[in-house]
Write an enzyme that holds these catalytic residues in place. Sequence first.
Site, PDB file in Angstrom:
ATOM      1  N   GLU A   1      27.443  38.480 -15.520  1.00 19.62           N
ATOM      2  CA  GLU A   1      27.098  39.360 -14.406  1.00 19.62           C
ATOM      3  C   GLU A   1      28.291  40.189 -13.968  1.00 19.62           C
ATOM      4  O   GLU A   1      28.169  41.395 -13.723  1.00 19.62           O
ATOM      5  CB  GLU A   1      26.593  38.542 -13.204  1.00 19.62           C
ATOM      6  CG  GLU A   1      25.364  37.717 -13.476  1.00 19.62           C
ATOM      7  CD  GLU A   1      25.646  36.277 -13.858  1.00 19.62           C
ATOM      8  OE1 GLU A   1      24.872  35.396 -13.437  1.00 19.62           O
ATOM      9  OE2 GLU A   1      26.633  36.029 -14.585  1.00 19.62           O
TER      10      GLU A   1
ATOM     11  N   CYS B   1      25.360  32.136 -10.447  1.00 22.21           N
ATOM     12  CA  CYS B   1      26.101  31.123  -9.692  1.00 22.21           C
ATOM     13  C   CYS B   1      26.528  31.738  -8.352  1.00 22.21           C
ATOM     14  O   CYS B   1      26.304  32.924  -8.097  1.00 22.21           O
ATOM     15  CB  CYS B   1      27.315  30.655 -10.483  1.00 22.21           C
ATOM     16  SG  CYS B   1      28.627  31.906 -10.641  1.00 22.21           S
TER      17      CYS B   1
ATOM     18  N   HIS C   1      32.212  36.097 -16.060  1.00 23.96           N
ATOM     19  CA  HIS C   1      30.806  35.760 -16.291  1.00 23.96           C
ATOM     20  C   HIS C   1      30.061  37.026 -16.695  1.00 23.96           C
ATOM     21  O   HIS C   1      30.499  38.146 -16.404  1.00 23.96           O
ATOM     22  CB  HIS C   1      30.179  35.191 -15.024  1.00 23.96           C
ATOM     23  CG  HIS C   1      30.634  33.807 -14.693  1.00 23.96           C
ATOM     24  ND1 HIS C   1      29.968  33.004 -13.802  1.00 23.96           N
ATOM     25  CD2 HIS C   1      31.694  33.083 -15.125  1.00 23.96           C
ATOM     26  CE1 HIS C   1      30.581  31.844 -13.702  1.00 23.96           C
ATOM     27  NE2 HIS C   1      31.640  31.869 -14.490  1.00 23.96           N
TER      28      HIS C   1
ATOM     29  N   CYS D   1      28.890  34.829  -8.734  1.00 23.99           N
ATOM     30  CA  CYS D   1      28.181  36.029  -9.172  1.00 23.99           C
ATOM     31  C   CYS D   1      27.247  36.548  -8.089  1.00 23.99           C
ATOM     32  O   CYS D   1      27.120  37.760  -7.900  1.00 23.99           O
ATOM     33  CB  CYS D   1      27.439  35.762 -10.471  1.00 23.99           C
ATOM     34  SG  CYS D   1      28.575  35.483 -11.855  1.00 23.99           S
TER      35      CYS D   1
END
Length: 154
Positions: free
Chosen positions: A54, A82, A52, A85
């Site tokens: 992040e 999410c 992701h 993360c």
Amino acid sequence: MDDSEFMGLALDLAREAGAAGEVPVGALIVWGGEVVGRGFNQPVGRHDPTAHAEVMALRDAATHLGNYRLPGCTLYVTLEPCAMCAGAIMHARMDRVVFGARDPKTGAAGSIIDLFAESRLNHHTTIVGGVLAEECGSLLSSFFGARRGRTLVA
């Protein structure tokens, strides 16, 4: 630079993700006014469910600063983090997270759950949401609209 200007840079990274066929989410990490980490969504291209935006930015910043702990840093991300993360952000000891659009399906900073507000966890990160939310949300809506074969009218 202020939060809106840094979010604009994160939006540029999100556009890179979209151009690569990934969900257009971008993130960057700032320490002392300097960008020390950059990332955008890459789970499809990297065959990595943890890639992701992040996480990619956290990895980049940790390498740049030579430490897996990132106190004093702010993460700018175009979409609410999410749960995965959020956990990584807290483990890195980030001071602040500034996000753009809310994520009504997987958001862990208040939309579905708020892991950052959980008092039983040992680190607490300041959260600022809604910075350039319209621009961040429009980028995502356009991406998913195009994938469904229809153009969304703003």
